[in-house]
Design a protein around this motif. Structure first.
Motif, PDB file in Angstrom:
ATOM      1  N   LYS A  49       0.839  -1.198   0.000  1.00  0.00           N
ATOM      2  CA  LYS A  49       0.000   0.000   0.000  1.00  0.00           C
ATOM      3  C   LYS A  49       0.882   1.259   0.000  1.00  0.00           C
ATOM      4  O   LYS A  49       1.986   1.248   0.531  1.00  0.00           O
ATOM      5  CB  LYS A  49      -0.897   0.017   1.241  1.00  0.00           C
ATOM      6  CG  LYS A  49      -1.768  -1.220   1.398  1.00  0.00           C
ATOM      7  CD  LYS A  49      -2.768  -1.352   0.271  1.00  0.00           C
ATOM      8  CE  LYS A  49      -3.769  -2.459   0.492  1.00  0.00           C
ATOM      9  NZ  LYS A  49      -3.302  -3.781   0.130  1.00  0.00           N
ATOM     10  N   TRP A  50       0.370   2.327  -0.569  1.00  0.00           N
ATOM     11  CA  TRP A  50       1.140   3.567  -0.654  1.00  0.00           C
ATOM     12  C   TRP A  50       1.526   4.085   0.721  1.00  0.00           C
ATOM     13  O   TRP A  50       2.554   4.737   0.892  1.00  0.00           O
ATOM     14  CB  TRP A  50       0.364   4.637  -1.433  1.00  0.00           C
ATOM     15  CG  TRP A  50      -0.906   5.124  -0.780  1.00  0.00           C
ATOM     16  CD1 TRP A  50      -2.168   4.676  -1.016  1.00  0.00           C
ATOM     17  CD2 TRP A  50      -1.038   6.152   0.212  1.00  0.00           C
ATOM     18  NE1 TRP A  50      -3.076   5.348  -0.237  1.00  0.00           N
ATOM     19  CE2 TRP A  50      -2.413   6.264   0.529  1.00  0.00           C
ATOM     20  CE3 TRP A  50      -0.141   6.983   0.865  1.00  0.00           C
ATOM     21  CZ2 TRP A  50      -2.897   7.174   1.460  1.00  0.00           C
ATOM     22  CZ3 TRP A  50      -0.612   7.895   1.807  1.00  0.00           C
ATOM     23  CH2 TRP A  50      -1.983   7.981   2.087  1.00  0.00           C
ATOM     24  N   TYR A  51       0.723   3.762   1.736  1.00  0.00           N
ATOM     25  CA  TYR A  51       0.985   4.323   3.066  1.00  0.00           C
ATOM     26  C   TYR A  51       1.901   3.453   3.923  1.00  0.00           C
ATOM     27  O   TYR A  51       2.191   3.804   5.067  1.00  0.00           O
ATOM     28  CB  TYR A  51      -0.331   4.581   3.801  1.00  0.00           C
ATOM     29  CG  TYR A  51      -1.308   3.428   3.805  1.00  0.00           C
ATOM     30  CD1 TYR A  51      -1.148   2.350   4.662  1.00  0.00           C
ATOM     31  CD2 TYR A  51      -2.402   3.433   2.940  1.00  0.00           C
ATOM     32  CE1 TYR A  51      -2.048   1.299   4.663  1.00  0.00           C
ATOM     33  CE2 TYR A  51      -3.300   2.381   2.937  1.00  0.00           C
ATOM     34  CZ  TYR A  51      -3.125   1.326   3.805  1.00  0.00           C
ATOM     35  OH  TYR A  51      -4.016   0.271   3.805  1.00  0.00           O
ATOM     36  N   ASP A  52       2.382   2.328   3.382  1.00  0.00           N
ATOM     37  CA  ASP A  52       3.273   1.469   4.172  1.00  0.00           C
ATOM     38  C   ASP A  52       4.489   2.237   4.686  1.00  0.00           C
ATOM     39  O   ASP A  52       4.965   1.996   5.791  1.00  0.00           O
ATOM     40  CB  ASP A  52       3.732   0.261   3.351  1.00  0.00           C
ATOM     41  CG  ASP A  52       2.622  -0.768   3.153  1.00  0.00           C
ATOM     42  OD1 ASP A  52       1.619  -0.720   3.901  1.00  0.00           O
ATOM     43  OD2 ASP A  52       2.748  -1.613   2.251  1.00  0.00           O
ATOM     44  N   LYS A  53       4.987   3.174   3.899  1.00  0.00           N
ATOM     45  CA  LYS A  53       6.181   3.934   4.299  1.00  0.00           C
ATOM     46  C   LYS A  53       5.902   4.902   5.454  1.00  0.00           C
ATOM     47  O   LYS A  53       6.844   5.444   6.037  1.00  0.00           O
ATOM     48  CB  LYS A  53       6.745   4.698   3.104  1.00  0.00           C
ATOM     49  CG  LYS A  53       5.802   5.732   2.527  1.00  0.00           C
ATOM     50  CD  LYS A  53       6.363   6.327   1.248  1.00  0.00           C
ATOM     51  CE  LYS A  53       5.373   7.285   0.611  1.00  0.00           C
ATOM     52  NZ  LYS A  53       5.810   7.745  -0.707  1.00  0.00           N
ATOM     53  N   HIS A  54       4.634   5.092   5.798  1.00  0.00           N
ATOM     54  CA  HIS A  54       4.275   6.008   6.890  1.00  0.00           C
ATOM     55  C   HIS A  54       3.940   5.272   8.192  1.00  0.00           C
ATOM     56  O   HIS A  54       3.527   5.894   9.164  1.00  0.00           O
ATOM     57  CB  HIS A  54       3.078   6.870   6.486  1.00  0.00           C
ATOM     58  CG  HIS A  54       3.337   7.726   5.291  1.00  0.00           C
ATOM     59  ND1 HIS A  54       4.157   8.827   5.324  1.00  0.00           N
ATOM     60  CD2 HIS A  54       2.899   7.623   4.004  1.00  0.00           C
ATOM     61  CE1 HIS A  54       4.203   9.383   4.124  1.00  0.00           C
ATOM     62  NE2 HIS A  54       3.451   8.665   3.309  1.00  0.00           N
ATOM     63  N   ARG A  55       4.082   3.965   8.221  1.00  0.00           N
ATOM     64  CA  ARG A  55       3.656   3.177   9.388  1.00  0.00           C
ATOM     65  C   ARG A  55       4.482   3.417  10.654  1.00  0.00           C
ATOM     66  O   ARG A  55       3.965   3.338  11.752  1.00  0.00           O
ATOM     67  CB  ARG A  55       3.696   1.684   9.056  1.00  0.00           C
ATOM     68  CG  ARG A  55       2.641   1.252   8.066  1.00  0.00           C
ATOM     69  CD  ARG A  55       2.617  -0.264   7.911  1.00  0.00           C
ATOM     70  NE  ARG A  55       1.663  -0.677   6.910  1.00  0.00           N
ATOM     71  CZ  ARG A  55       0.346  -0.772   7.100  1.00  0.00           C
ATOM     72  NH1 ARG A  55      -0.169  -0.485   8.277  1.00  0.00           N
ATOM     73  NH2 ARG A  55      -0.448  -1.147   6.130  1.00  0.00           N
ATOM     74  N   VAL A  56       5.772   3.687  10.518  1.00  0.00           N
ATOM     75  CA  VAL A  56       6.642   3.814  11.686  1.00  0.00           C
ATOM     76  C   VAL A  56       6.346   5.113  12.432  1.00  0.00           C
ATOM     77  O   VAL A  56       6.327   6.190  11.846  1.00  0.00           O
ATOM     78  CB  VAL A  56       8.128   3.766  11.287  1.00  0.00           C
ATOM     79  CG1 VAL A  56       9.012   3.867  12.523  1.00  0.00           C
ATOM     80  CG2 VAL A  56       8.444   2.487  10.526  1.00  0.00           C
ATOM     81  N   CYS A  57       6.100   4.988  13.740  1.00  0.00           N
ATOM     82  CA  CYS A  57       5.794   6.140  14.594  1.00  0.00           C
ATOM     83  C   CYS A  57       7.082   6.682  15.222  1.00  0.00           C
ATOM     84  O   CYS A  57       8.102   6.006  15.256  1.00  0.00           O
ATOM     85  CB  CYS A  57       4.836   5.736  15.714  1.00  0.00           C
ATOM     86  SG  CYS A  57       3.356   4.870  15.157  1.00  0.00           S
ATOM     87  N   SER A  58       7.001   7.873  15.766  1.00  0.00           N
ATOM     88  CA  SER A  58       8.187   8.478  16.372  1.00  0.00           C
ATOM     89  C   SER A  58       8.657   7.724  17.606  1.00  0.00           C
ATOM     90  O   SER A  58       9.808   7.844  18.006  1.00  0.00           O
ATOM     91  CB  SER A  58       7.907   9.950  16.730  1.00  0.00           C
ATOM     92  OG  SER A  58       6.842  10.035  17.654  1.00  0.00           O
ATOM     93  N   ASP A  59       7.777   6.925  18.229  1.00  0.00           N
ATOM     94  CA  ASP A  59       8.188   6.136  19.397  1.00  0.00           C
ATOM     95  C   ASP A  59       8.729   4.765  19.003  1.00  0.00           C
ATOM     96  O   ASP A  59       9.039   3.945  19.857  1.00  0.00           O
ATOM     97  CB  ASP A  59       7.034   5.987  20.390  1.00  0.00           C
ATOM     98  CG  ASP A  59       5.886   5.130  19.864  1.00  0.00           C
ATOM     99  OD1 ASP A  59       5.943   4.694  18.686  1.00  0.00           O
ATOM    100  OD2 ASP A  59       4.927   4.899  20.614  1.00  0.00           O
ATOM    101  N   GLY A  60       8.833   4.481  17.703  1.00  0.00           N
ATOM    102  CA  GLY A  60       9.386   3.223  17.227  1.00  0.00           C
ATOM    103  C   GLY A  60       8.347   2.152  16.932  1.00  0.00           C
ATOM    104  O   GLY A  60       8.665   1.145  16.297  1.00  0.00           O
ATOM    105  N   ASN A  61       7.116   2.318  17.400  1.00  0.00           N
ATOM    106  CA  ASN A  61       6.056   1.355  17.095  1.00  0.00           C
ATOM    107  C   ASN A  61       5.586   1.531  15.652  1.00  0.00           C
ATOM    108  O   ASN A  61       5.811   2.575  15.037  1.00  0.00           O
ATOM    109  CB  ASN A  61       4.859   1.537  18.037  1.00  0.00           C
ATOM    110  CG  ASN A  61       5.023   0.734  19.308  1.00  0.00           C
ATOM    111  OD1 ASN A  61       5.985   0.004  19.468  1.00  0.00           O
ATOM    112  ND2 ASN A  61       4.082   0.876  20.227  1.00  0.00           N
ATOM    113  N   ASN A  62       4.894   0.507  15.140  1.00  0.00           N
ATOM    114  CA  ASN A  62       4.340   0.561  13.787  1.00  0.00           C
ATOM    115  C   ASN A  62       2.823   0.528  13.833  1.00  0.00           C
ATOM    116  O   ASN A  62       2.250  -0.200  14.647  1.00  0.00           O
ATOM    117  CB  ASN A  62       4.798  -0.643  12.956  1.00  0.00           C
ATOM    118  CG  ASN A  62       6.230  -0.535  12.515  1.00  0.00           C
ATOM    119  OD1 ASN A  62       6.816   0.532  12.545  1.00  0.00           O
ATOM    120  ND2 ASN A  62       6.800  -1.646  12.111  1.00  0.00           N
TER     121      ASN A  62
END
Length: 199
Positions: A49-62
């Motif tokens: 999906k196009w949004y896969d690259k946005h999954r990582v959060c600033s706290d390290g979780n996905n």
């Protein structure tokens, strides 16, 4: 010169739209898309999906859910009535028109412009907030929110809050038992008290 796409089901050309999930199938209308869904559902879900690259959060979780464009109204929102794209109702029509004309209905391009108009289905967090996935126990990794860390469920005022990003989702209240840390809980409780945040 490239050929214009045709419907993946009936072969019709003309006004064609692309599957918003996988971007690989084309349809002339809802009827063909619906008839194709039984066989297309599994490969569509498995496609990147196009949004896969946005999954990582600033706290390290996905984030493990889908990134969805908010297309519904939320008249009971805490800060006033919100409409399409989670913006104020009186600006929603203009924003939708901008999405359709300036961005050609391309969600990926529109996300770069208006991330707060999208939500993660795994936690009901609007995509403009990148601090973490507050899934409260529904994800494969421990939830990193303050409440799960303290071993407490979400306060009713937060859990029941009406927001466009949480609308229609069946979200957990927590706590995620994997997240509890006795020492961190004391620190978090003290910090939240000092900052006047809800416990």
């Amino acid at each position: 010169m490239t050929d214009s796409p045709s419907c993946s089901v009936c072969g019709k050309s003309g006004e064609i739209f692309r599957c918003s999930g996988c971007k690989t199938r084309f349809y002339c209308g809802r009827e063909c898309q619906t008839s194709d869904w039984k066989s297309h559902k599994r490969p569509c879900a498995a496609a990147p999906k196009w949004y896969d690259k946005h999954r990582v959060c600033s706290d390290g979780n996905n984030h493990e859910g889908r990134l969805e464009l908010i297309t519904w109204d939320c008249p009971e929102a805490e800060y006033g009535s919100l409409g399409w794209g989670a913006c104020s109702s009186d600006e929603a029509d203009d924003l939708k028109k901008k999405f359709e004309t300036e961005f050609g209905g391309d969600e990926e391009k529109f996300f770069e412009y208006w991330p707060q108009g999208f939500r993660w289905t795994c936690c009901g967090t609007d995509a403009g907030m990148e601090y973490g996935c507050d899934h409260h126990g529904s994800g494969s990794q421990p939830c990193s929110c303050d409440f799960c860390g303290m071993g407490k469920p979400l306060p009713a005022s937060i859990f029941n809050e009406k927001t466009p990003s949480r609308h229609g989702l069946n979200l957990r209240r927590g706590p995620d038992p994997r997240s509890f840390n006795r020492f961190a809980a004391i620190h978090t409780a003290t910090s939240r008290t000092m900052m006047g945040l809800e416990m």
